[in-house]
Design a protein around this motif. Structure first.
Motif, short mmCIF file in Angstrom:
data_model
loop_
_atom_site.label_atom_id
_atom_site.label_comp_id
_atom_site.label_asym_id
_atom_site.label_seq_id
_atom_site.Cartn_x
_atom_site.Cartn_y
_atom_site.Cartn_z
N GLN A 290 -2.59 -8.81 4.56
CA GLN A 290 -2.31 -9.85 5.54
C GLN A 290 -1.67 -9.32 6.81
N VAL A 291 -0.88 -8.24 6.69
CA VAL A 291 -0.25 -7.68 7.89
C VAL A 291 -1.01 -6.48 8.45
N GLY A 292 -2.17 -6.18 7.84
CA GLY A 292 -3.02 -5.10 8.36
C GLY A 292 -2.63 -3.71 7.91
N GLU A 293 -1.88 -3.61 6.81
CA GLU A 293 -1.52 -2.30 6.27
C GLU A 293 -2.52 -1.90 5.18
N ALA A 294 -2.73 -0.61 5.05
CA ALA A 294 -3.66 -0.10 4.04
C ALA A 294 -3.07 -0.28 2.65
N PRO A 295 -3.93 -0.54 1.64
CA PRO A 295 -3.42 -0.68 0.28
C PRO A 295 -2.95 0.67 -0.28
N ILE A 296 -2.08 0.59 -1.27
CA ILE A 296 -1.61 1.77 -1.99
C ILE A 296 -2.50 1.91 -3.23
N PRO A 297 -2.95 3.10 -3.58
CA PRO A 297 -3.72 3.26 -4.82
C PRO A 297 -2.91 2.79 -6.02
N TYR A 298 -3.57 2.10 -6.94
CA TYR A 298 -2.89 1.51 -8.10
C TYR A 298 -2.12 2.56 -8.90
N ARG A 299 -2.75 3.73 -9.13
CA ARG A 299 -2.09 4.76 -9.93
C ARG A 299 -0.78 5.22 -9.29
N LYS A 300 -0.80 5.37 -7.97
CA LYS A 300 0.42 5.76 -7.25
C LYS A 300 1.50 4.69 -7.38
N PHE A 301 1.07 3.43 -7.32
CA PHE A 301 2.00 2.31 -7.45
C PHE A 301 2.66 2.33 -8.84
N VAL A 302 1.86 2.52 -9.88
CA VAL A 302 2.39 2.58 -11.26
C VAL A 302 3.39 3.73 -11.39
N GLU A 303 3.05 4.89 -10.82
CA GLU A 303 3.95 6.04 -10.88
C GLU A 303 5.27 5.73 -10.18
N LEU A 304 5.19 5.03 -9.05
CA LEU A 304 6.40 4.65 -8.31
C LEU A 304 7.28 3.72 -9.15
N ILE A 305 6.67 2.72 -9.78
CA ILE A 305 7.42 1.79 -10.62
C ILE A 305 8.10 2.55 -11.77
N GLN A 306 7.35 3.41 -12.45
CA GLN A 306 7.90 4.16 -13.58
C GLN A 306 9.05 5.06 -13.14
N LYS A 307 8.88 5.71 -11.98
CA LYS A 307 9.91 6.61 -11.48
C LYS A 307 11.18 5.83 -11.12
N GLN A 308 11.02 4.71 -10.43
CA GLN A 308 12.18 3.90 -10.04
C GLN A 308 12.91 3.35 -11.26
#
Length: 90
Positions: free
Chosen positions: A36-54
């Motif tokens: 909606q704000v015109g930003e590129a999506p983040i790959p799902y796998r990277k997102f999952v890794e970020l959640i797990q790391k946090q």
């Protein structure tokens, strides 16, 4: 309001490996907000890794880590913070 700041989604995790459905829901909210704000999506796998790391970094004891997807000043922000465990003591 000037099209402005809003919270899109909030989700808490204690064990991301067992909470894939919640991760997918949060990811979809993040992706839609970014689109909606015109930003590129983040790959799902990277997102999952970020959640797990946090969660691994921030989680304390039997607590959870709360993630919030928000739009501020036309940019999408994903923030994480530790929440207390569910103790029954008063």
């Amino acid at each position: 309001r000037s099209g402005g700041d809003r919270i899109v989604q909030v989700a808490s995790f204690s064990d991301p490996n067992a909470e894939t459905e919640k991760i997918q829901t949060l990811y979809q909210s993040l992706s839609e907000a970014r689109r909606q704000v015109g930003e590129a999506p983040i790959p799902y796998r990277k997102f999952v890794e970020l959640i797990q790391k946090q969660v691994g970094t921030l989680k304390q004891g039997d607590g959870e880590v709360a993630f919030r997807v928000a739009v501020k000043a036309g940019k999408v922000a994903l923030t994480a913070r530790a929440t207390k465990g569910h103790q029954q003591s008063e």
